[in-house]
Design an enzyme around this catalytic site. Structure first.
Site, PDB file in Angstrom:
ATOM      1  N   LYS A   1     -22.735   1.929 -54.256  1.00 31.02           N
ATOM      2  CA  LYS A   1     -22.800   3.153 -53.491  1.00 31.02           C
ATOM      3  C   LYS A   1     -23.912   3.090 -52.442  1.00 31.02           C
ATOM      4  CE  LYS A   1     -21.631   5.685 -57.673  1.00 31.02           C
ATOM      5  NZ  LYS A   1     -22.292   5.618 -58.995  1.00 31.02           N
ATOM      6  N   GLY A   2     -24.817   2.132 -52.607  1.00 27.95           N
ATOM      7  CA  GLY A   2     -26.028   2.098 -51.798  1.00 27.95           C
ATOM      8  C   GLY A   2     -25.800   2.080 -50.296  1.00 27.95           C
TER       9      GLY A   2
ATOM     10  N   GLU B   1     -24.122  -3.890 -46.460  1.00 24.60           N
ATOM     11  CA  GLU B   1     -24.917  -3.739 -47.678  1.00 24.60           C
ATOM     12  C   GLU B   1     -26.183  -2.949 -47.364  1.00 24.60           C
ATOM     13  OE1 GLU B   1     -25.309  -3.341 -50.615  1.00 24.60           O
ATOM     14  OE2 GLU B   1     -25.481  -5.219 -51.727  1.00 24.60           O
ATOM     15  N   ASP B   2     -26.735  -2.294 -48.367  1.00 23.22           N
ATOM     16  CA  ASP B   2     -27.942  -1.504 -48.135  1.00 23.22           C
ATOM     17  C   ASP B   2     -29.184  -2.382 -47.968  1.00 23.22           C
ATOM     18  OD1 ASP B   2     -27.927  -2.289 -50.811  1.00 23.22           O
ATOM     19  OD2 ASP B   2     -28.248  -0.280 -51.632  1.00 23.22           O
TER      20      ASP B   2
ATOM     21  N   ASP C   1     -32.334  -8.176 -51.370  1.00 28.51           N
ATOM     22  CA  ASP C   1     -33.578  -8.315 -52.128  1.00 28.51           C
ATOM     23  C   ASP C   1     -33.663  -9.788 -52.547  1.00 28.51           C
ATOM     24  OD1 ASP C   1     -35.830  -7.556 -53.610  1.00 28.51           O
ATOM     25  OD2 ASP C   1     -34.673  -6.881 -55.311  1.00 28.51           O
TER      26      ASP C   1
ATOM     27  N   LYS D   1     -35.823  -7.578 -47.748  1.00 30.35           N
ATOM     28  CA  LYS D   1     -37.123  -7.826 -48.383  1.00 30.35           C
ATOM     29  C   LYS D   1     -37.287  -9.335 -48.490  1.00 30.35           C
ATOM     30  CE  LYS D   1     -37.392  -4.127 -51.785  1.00 30.35           C
ATOM     31  NZ  LYS D   1     -37.301  -3.897 -53.231  1.00 30.35           N
TER      32      LYS D   1
ATOM     33  N   PHE E   1     -40.486  -0.855 -53.907  1.00 33.54           N
ATOM     34  CA  PHE E   1     -39.202  -0.257 -54.254  1.00 33.54           C
ATOM     35  C   PHE E   1     -38.969   0.975 -53.405  1.00 33.54           C
ATOM     36  CE2 PHE E   1     -35.914   1.870 -56.624  1.00 33.54           C
ATOM     37  CZ  PHE E   1     -35.070   0.809 -56.905  1.00 33.54           C
TER      38      PHE E   1
ATOM     39  N   ASP F   1     -31.008   4.234 -54.159  1.00 32.92           N
ATOM     40  CA  ASP F   1     -31.315   5.092 -55.301  1.00 32.92           C
ATOM     41  C   ASP F   1     -32.377   4.497 -56.214  1.00 32.92           C
ATOM     42  OD1 ASP F   1     -29.591   2.939 -56.332  1.00 32.92           O
ATOM     43  OD2 ASP F   1     -29.609   4.090 -58.192  1.00 32.92           O
TER      44      ASP F   1
ATOM     45  N   ARG G   1     -30.514   9.271 -53.205  1.00 32.19           N
ATOM     46  CA  ARG G   1     -29.639   8.702 -52.170  1.00 32.19           C
ATOM     47  C   ARG G   1     -29.512   9.624 -50.954  1.00 32.19           C
ATOM     48  NH1 ARG G   1     -26.994   4.241 -54.443  1.00 32.19           N
ATOM     49  NH2 ARG G   1     -26.416   4.402 -56.629  1.00 32.19           N
TER      50      ARG G   1
HETATM   51  P1  IMP Z   1     -30.232  -8.553 -54.806  1.00 26.63           P
HETATM   52  O1  IMP Z   1     -29.049  -9.189 -55.485  1.00 26.63           O
HETATM   53  O2  IMP Z   1     -31.499  -8.818 -55.543  1.00 26.63           O
HETATM   54  O3  IMP Z   1     -30.345  -8.907 -53.349  1.00 26.63           O
HETATM   55  O4  IMP Z   1     -30.041  -7.022 -55.031  1.00 26.63           O
HETATM   56  C1  IMP Z   1     -29.607  -6.181 -54.076  1.00 26.63           C
HETATM   57  C2  IMP Z   1     -29.340  -4.826 -54.714  1.00 26.63           C
HETATM   58  O5  IMP Z   1     -30.449  -4.405 -55.520  1.00 26.63           O
HETATM   59  C3  IMP Z   1     -29.189  -3.791 -53.638  1.00 26.63           C
HETATM   60  O6  IMP Z   1     -27.852  -3.664 -53.247  1.00 26.63           O
HETATM   61  C4  IMP Z   1     -29.734  -2.558 -54.300  1.00 26.63           C
HETATM   62  O7  IMP Z   1     -28.709  -1.897 -55.012  1.00 26.63           O
HETATM   63  C5  IMP Z   1     -30.736  -3.048 -55.288  1.00 26.63           C
HETATM   64  N1  IMP Z   1     -32.124  -2.946 -54.746  1.00 26.63           N
HETATM   65  C6  IMP Z   1     -32.950  -3.959 -54.442  1.00 26.63           C
HETATM   66  N2  IMP Z   1     -34.133  -3.521 -53.969  1.00 26.63           N
HETATM   67  C7  IMP Z   1     -34.029  -2.169 -53.982  1.00 26.63           C
HETATM   68  C8  IMP Z   1     -34.941  -1.110 -53.601  1.00 26.63           C
HETATM   69  O8  IMP Z   1     -36.083  -1.312 -53.146  1.00 26.63           O
HETATM   70  N3  IMP Z   1     -34.485   0.155 -53.755  1.00 26.63           N
HETATM   71  C9  IMP Z   1     -33.245   0.447 -54.239  1.00 26.63           C
HETATM   72  N4  IMP Z   1     -32.361  -0.512 -54.595  1.00 26.63           N
HETATM   73  C10 IMP Z   1     -32.749  -1.810 -54.472  1.00 26.63           C
HETATM   74 MG    MG Z   2     -26.580  -1.778 -53.880  1.00 27.87          MG
END
Ligand code: IMP
Ligand code: MG
Length: 187
Positions: free
Chosen positions: A48-49, A104-105, A108, A136, A158, A165, A171
């Site tokens: 949903k992000g 994508e939001d 990370d 990030k 974060f 969220d 959100r």
């Molecule tokens: P990744 O697989 O570690 O790149 O994770 C990405 C997902 O982790 C994103 O789509 C978010 O849902 C969640 N996420 C990572 N960092 C944050 C943050 O700072 N705030 C909220 N959600 C985050």
């Molecule tokens: Mg997400």
């Protein structure tokens, strides 16, 4: 900050304001419009992000695009990804031969997106690019992951708001802010 004031109280600080976001999203929409001139890309929203970013972005793109939605979950605690990814809701339509843009939001570790892009390429997409609101870079675990369109680089904190969220809340904040660690403790 007259609106959502209870939610704002849980922030350490606002990191990116809604006006700054709107300007970047407009720029990105123009860039995608230029890059995909003559094409009809499929924009895939990762629920949903990315939902808030997605609905703003598509209205800044002047192309005969179509939409699709996907939901994935990465197991782990509320603030850390485990690396195991599961599809909760798949695309409605076939992407064979399509120009796909995954929206994508936040990137990370990059684990979620690297898994997802592999699956979508296996399904025969003609091209696949990633558009992310936030990056990030300090936390990346998949250095080869290429994010083609990125709005903001942020520090390793974060963040919530504008679709992002913590435990499904925040959100609807119009700005993006750093969530106060006292809200999530050391989860
Ligand atoms: P990744 O697989 O570690 O790149 O994770 C990405 C997902 O982790 C994103 O789509 C978010 O849902 C969640 N996420 C990572 N960092 C944050 C943050 O700072 N705030 C909220 N959600 C985050
Ligand atoms: Mg997400």
């Amino acid at each position: 900050m007259e609106t959502n004031s209870d939610l704002y109280r849980d922030l350490d600080r606002v990191l990116i304001t809604k006006d700054e976001i709107a300007e970047k999203v407009r720029e990105l929409g123009r860039k995608i419009t230029r890059d995909y001139a003559g094409k009809a890309p499929v924009l895939v929203c990762i629920l949903k992000g990315a939902s808030v970013f997605f609905t703003d972005l598509i209205r800044e793109i002047d192309l005969p695009l179509t939409l699709d939605f996907m939901a994935i979950s990465s197991y782990g605690s509320a603030t850390k990804t485990s690396g195991v990814v599961r599809i909760l809701k798949d695309l409605d339509n076939d992407i064979l031969g399509k120009d796909v843009i995954v929206v994508e939001d936040i990137v990370d570790t990059g684990i979620t997106l690297s898994y997802l892009t592999k699956i979508l390429m296996q399904r025969g997409a003609k091209s696949l690019r990633i558009a992310a609101l936030l990056d990030k870079p300090a936390r990346r675990q998949v250095p080869e992951l290429q994010v083609d369109y990125m709005c903001f680089n942020i520090p390793d904190a974060f963040v919530v708001g504008y679709g992002l969220d913590y435990d499904q809340v925040y959100r609807n904040l119009p700005d993006i802010g750093v969530l106060s660690p006292r809200v999530y403790g050391d989860k």
